[in-house]
Motif scaffolding. Structure first.
Motif, PDB file in Angstrom:
ATOM      1  N   THR A  20       0.832  -1.201   0.000  1.00 11.34           N
ATOM      2  CA  THR A  20       0.000   0.000   0.000  1.00 11.34           C
ATOM      3  C   THR A  20       0.869   1.254   0.000  1.00 11.34           C
ATOM      4  OG1 THR A  20      -0.170   0.080   2.411  1.00 11.34           O
ATOM      5  CG2 THR A  20      -1.842  -1.196   1.209  1.00 11.34           C
ATOM      6  N   SER A  21       0.231   2.345  -0.374  1.00 17.88           N
ATOM      7  CA  SER A  21       0.954   3.611  -0.433  1.00 17.88           C
ATOM      8  C   SER A  21      -0.035   4.753  -0.274  1.00 17.88           C
ATOM      9  CB  SER A  21       1.694   3.737  -1.769  1.00 17.88           C
ATOM     10  OG  SER A  21       2.309   5.001  -1.906  1.00 17.88           O
ATOM     11  N   ASP A  22       0.407   5.851   0.337  1.00 16.93           N
ATOM     12  CA  ASP A  22      -0.393   7.072   0.376  1.00 16.93           C
ATOM     13  C   ASP A  22      -0.051   7.908  -0.852  1.00 16.93           C
ATOM     14  OD1 ASP A  22      -1.542   6.358   2.752  1.00 16.93           O
ATOM     15  OD2 ASP A  22      -0.207   7.570   3.995  1.00 16.93           O
ATOM     16  N   LEU A  33      -8.554   1.604  -3.792  1.00 18.19           N
ATOM     17  CA  LEU A  33      -8.418   1.954  -2.384  1.00 18.19           C
ATOM     18  C   LEU A  33      -8.062   0.723  -1.554  1.00 18.19           C
ATOM     19  CD1 LEU A  33     -11.474   4.317  -1.844  1.00 18.19           C
ATOM     20  CD2 LEU A  33      -9.061   4.969  -1.738  1.00 18.19           C
ATOM     21  N   SER A  34      -7.165   0.895  -0.602  1.00 18.99           N
ATOM     22  CA  SER A  34      -6.833  -0.200   0.316  1.00 18.99           C
ATOM     23  C   SER A  34      -7.501  -0.020   1.671  1.00 18.99           C
ATOM     24  CB  SER A  34      -5.310  -0.292   0.508  1.00 18.99           C
ATOM     25  OG  SER A  34      -4.809   0.884   1.122  1.00 18.99           O
ATOM     26  N   GLU A  35      -8.069   1.157   1.916  1.00 16.45           N
ATOM     27  CA  GLU A  35      -8.761   1.421   3.174  1.00 16.45           C
ATOM     28  C   GLU A  35     -10.117   2.050   2.900  1.00 16.45           C
ATOM     29  OE1 GLU A  35      -6.359   3.878   5.655  1.00 16.45           O
ATOM     30  OE2 GLU A  35      -4.785   2.373   5.933  1.00 16.45           O
ATOM     31  N   LYS A  36     -11.035   1.812   3.819  1.00 18.48           N
ATOM     32  CA  LYS A  36     -12.367   2.403   3.714  1.00 18.48           C
ATOM     33  C   LYS A  36     -12.286   3.918   3.871  1.00 18.48           C
ATOM     34  CE  LYS A  36     -15.215   2.093   7.235  1.00 18.48           C
ATOM     35  NZ  LYS A  36     -16.184   1.577   8.228  1.00 18.48           N
ATOM     36  N   GLY A 157     -12.828  16.954   1.647  1.00 22.30           N
ATOM     37  CA  GLY A 157     -11.692  17.637   2.253  1.00 22.30           C
ATOM     38  C   GLY A 157     -10.434  16.808   2.339  1.00 22.30           C
ATOM     39  N   LEU A 158     -10.414  15.643   1.680  1.00 22.94           N
ATOM     40  CA  LEU A 158      -9.246  14.754   1.736  1.00 22.94           C
ATOM     41  C   LEU A 158      -8.328  15.037   0.561  1.00 22.94           C
ATOM     42  CD1 LEU A 158     -11.136  11.440   2.602  1.00 22.94           C
ATOM     43  CD2 LEU A 158     -10.090  13.072   4.187  1.00 22.94           C
ATOM     44  N   ASN A 159      -7.036  15.217   0.829  1.00 28.25           N
ATOM     45  CA  ASN A 159      -6.088  15.463  -0.262  1.00 28.25           C
ATOM     46  C   ASN A 159      -5.102  14.316  -0.464  1.00 28.25           C
ATOM     47  OD1 ASN A 159      -4.517  15.818   2.008  1.00 28.25           O
ATOM     48  ND2 ASN A 159      -3.582  17.744   1.348  1.00 28.25           N
ATOM     49  N   ARG A 160      -5.213  13.258   0.376  1.00 28.18           N
ATOM     50  CA  ARG A 160      -4.400  12.059   0.189  1.00 28.18           C
ATOM     51  C   ARG A 160      -5.256  10.833   0.500  1.00 28.18           C
ATOM     52  NH1 ARG A 160       0.932  12.536  -0.567  1.00 28.18           N
ATOM     53  NH2 ARG A 160       1.467  10.529   0.346  1.00 28.18           N
ATOM     54  N   VAL A 161      -4.972   9.735  -0.188  1.00 29.95           N
ATOM     55  CA  VAL A 161      -5.709   8.494   0.034  1.00 29.95           C
ATOM     56  C   VAL A 161      -4.713   7.339   0.089  1.00 29.95           C
ATOM     57  CG1 VAL A 161      -7.901   9.208  -0.974  1.00 29.95           C
ATOM     58  CG2 VAL A 161      -6.121   8.280  -2.467  1.00 29.95           C
ATOM     59  N   THR A 162      -5.109   6.268   0.758  1.00 28.18           N
ATOM     60  CA  THR A 162      -4.272   5.076   0.861  1.00 28.18           C
ATOM     61  C   THR A 162      -4.757   4.058  -0.161  1.00 28.18           C
ATOM     62  OG1 THR A 162      -3.962   5.479   3.219  1.00 28.18           O
ATOM     63  CG2 THR A 162      -3.357   3.307   2.401  1.00 28.18           C
ATOM     64  N   VAL A 163      -3.850   3.627  -1.021  1.00 28.39           N
ATOM     65  CA  VAL A 163      -4.215   2.758  -2.143  1.00 28.39           C
ATOM     66  C   VAL A 163      -3.277   1.555  -2.194  1.00 28.39           C
ATOM     67  CG1 VAL A 163      -5.084   4.708  -3.498  1.00 28.39           C
ATOM     68  CG2 VAL A 163      -2.686   3.994  -3.758  1.00 28.39           C
ATOM     69  N   PHE A 164      -3.693   0.549  -2.957  1.00 23.80           N
ATOM     70  CA  PHE A 164      -2.789  -0.549  -3.267  1.00 23.80           C
ATOM     71  C   PHE A 164      -1.808  -0.091  -4.338  1.00 23.80           C
ATOM     72  CE2 PHE A 164      -6.534  -2.981  -1.737  1.00 23.80           C
ATOM     73  CZ  PHE A 164      -5.904  -3.727  -0.760  1.00 23.80           C
ATOM     74  N   LYS A 165      -0.539  -0.359  -4.102  1.00 22.26           N
ATOM     75  CA  LYS A 165       0.471  -0.008  -5.099  1.00 22.26           C
ATOM     76  C   LYS A 165       0.306  -0.883  -6.334  1.00 22.26           C
ATOM     77  CE  LYS A 165       4.677   0.993  -4.042  1.00 22.26           C
ATOM     78  NZ  LYS A 165       6.062   0.913  -3.528  1.00 22.26           N
TER      79      LYS A 165
END
Length: 387
Positions: A20-22, A33-36, A157-165
């Motif tokens: 995962t990566s932000d 997405l890797s997180e809800k 209002g979110l400017n970063r997300v956690t995703v699967f690389k």
């Protein structure tokens, strides 16, 4: 030799170490997405106007205009019965508002608003939390981030997300006869095109080729090239050198690099000499050298693994069942993927189906799959894979 279904199952059953990566919101499109993601507030976060017009209190034929509210105005405003305020799309509704009246349905004269339509309570008002409530799940893990997803995430209002690389993919092409496009070609030489096609196919589905190289048909060079690229890859794609000719060194070179064969040769056409192997958490596909075979194997067998690495819950290309636009007969016992073109909800199988011919694939947008000998009349429903 194994069946197509067995090969796909072997690919599907591989345990994959997902990372995962932000990432910045600007760069998140095409990732899973890797997180809800849950809504940090009600959306909309306040009652607001759905259009330009007038906020009115009570239901009357005319109102006294007592002010104006622009989008972004944070002041607290209130209406008394029989009053109206000019309001713009997205602006906060004043308290005691009954409805918003479209500007086009009104006439203003000497600070008096005349209404030309029957007013319904709550019309043209976007209510707080009408789209999302505080704490509501917006996206579950595994959601593919689309342009609309990016917009919604930004509205929270979110400017970063956690995703699967996405996997690191590298490409090696092999063959003495191959030269790069742009060079002068001599008799007996062929321009190398598979690595370019594979790189474009990766890009088409949101992946990236980190590096690519071409290696001559020399065992030591092939072996050392595989060792170097495999060390830096999650998935290594090789093109050519996987058949049974005297200069096909890829299979032996993979074995001597510690790659475990998971399958070799599939009962299909084109793409019979496809190899799939694994070394620890790294995977290798050795694709046939014929251009149509190479791309077909990518679409059918490679892409699902790349999608699984990326966090996709469902993998593979979209499949349709639609009528064929003409009669067609296929006599071979091997299941086949035929280059085709879908248009107006019908599919036409193209000419020039040889595995060495890529022109028909370039002119097409689909593959028609037959699982054995077929004689189909015009209008019969066939299985189509969109590429």
């Amino acid at each position: 030799m194994i069946s197509i279904e067995q090969a796909l199952k072997i690919v599907e059953q591989q345990e994959i170490e997902r990372k995962t990566s932000d990432v910045d919101l600007d760069d998140s499109h095409g990732f899973y997405l890797s997180e809800k993601i849950s809504s940090p507030f009600d959306l909309p976060s306040f009652d607001n106007s759905a259009m330009d017009g007038y906020a009115v209190s009570g239901i009357y034929d005319y109102y006294e205009i007592v002010g104006e509210i622009a989008a972004g105005d944070t002041s607290e405003k209130s209406l008394q019965s029989g009053e109206a305020m000019r309001i713009f799309t997205g602006a906060k509704i004043p308290s005691n508002t009954t409805a918003v009246v479209m500007q086009e349905r009104t006439n203003e004269e000497d600070s008096v608003l005349h209404v030309d339509e029957r007013i319904s309570e709550g019309q043209h008002i976007r209510r707080q939390g009408n789209e999302l409530a505080l704490g509501e799940t917006v996206f579950a893990p595994g959601h593919l981030i689309s342009p609309a997803s990016v917009g919604l995430i930004g509205s929270l209002g979110l400017n970063r997300v956690t995703v699967f690389k996405k996997p690191d993919v590298r490409i090696i092409s092999t063959g003495n006869e191959l030269i790069p496009p742009g060079e002068s070609k001599s008799e007996g030489q062929i321009y190398e095109s598979n690595s370019y096609a594979l790189q474009s196919a990766l890009n088409r589905f949101g992946f990236e080729c980190r590096e690519k190289t071409h290696i001559k048909d020399d065992f030591s060079a092939v072996k050392s090239g595989i060792a170097e690229y495999l060390d830096r890859s999650d998935v290594l794609l090789l093109s050519g050198g996987i058949s049974v000719g005297d200069y096909d060194f890829v299979k032996q070179a993979l074995e001597e690099n510690g790659v475990t064969q998971l399958f070799y040769k599939i009962f299909q056409k084109p793409g019979k000499p496809l190899y799939f192997g694994r070394k620890e958490n790294k995977f290798v596909f050795a694709l046939p050298g014929n251009p149509a075979s190479s791309l077909t194997c990518f679409y059918i067998h490679v892409l699902p693994l790349l999608q699984r690495f990326s966090g996709a819950a469902e993998t593979g290309l979209q499949r349709l069942s639609i009528p064929i636009s003409h009669e067609f007969e296929y006599g071979s016992e091997r299941p086949i993927f035929l280059k085709a073109h879908v248009d107006n909800q019908t599919v036409s199988i193209l000419n020039r189906q040889s595995s060495s011919m890529i022109h028909s694939m370039a002119m097409g947008n689909a593959l028609v799959f037959f699982d054995g000998p077929k004689s189909v009349p015009e209008g019969e429903i066939v299985e189509v894979i969109l590429i």
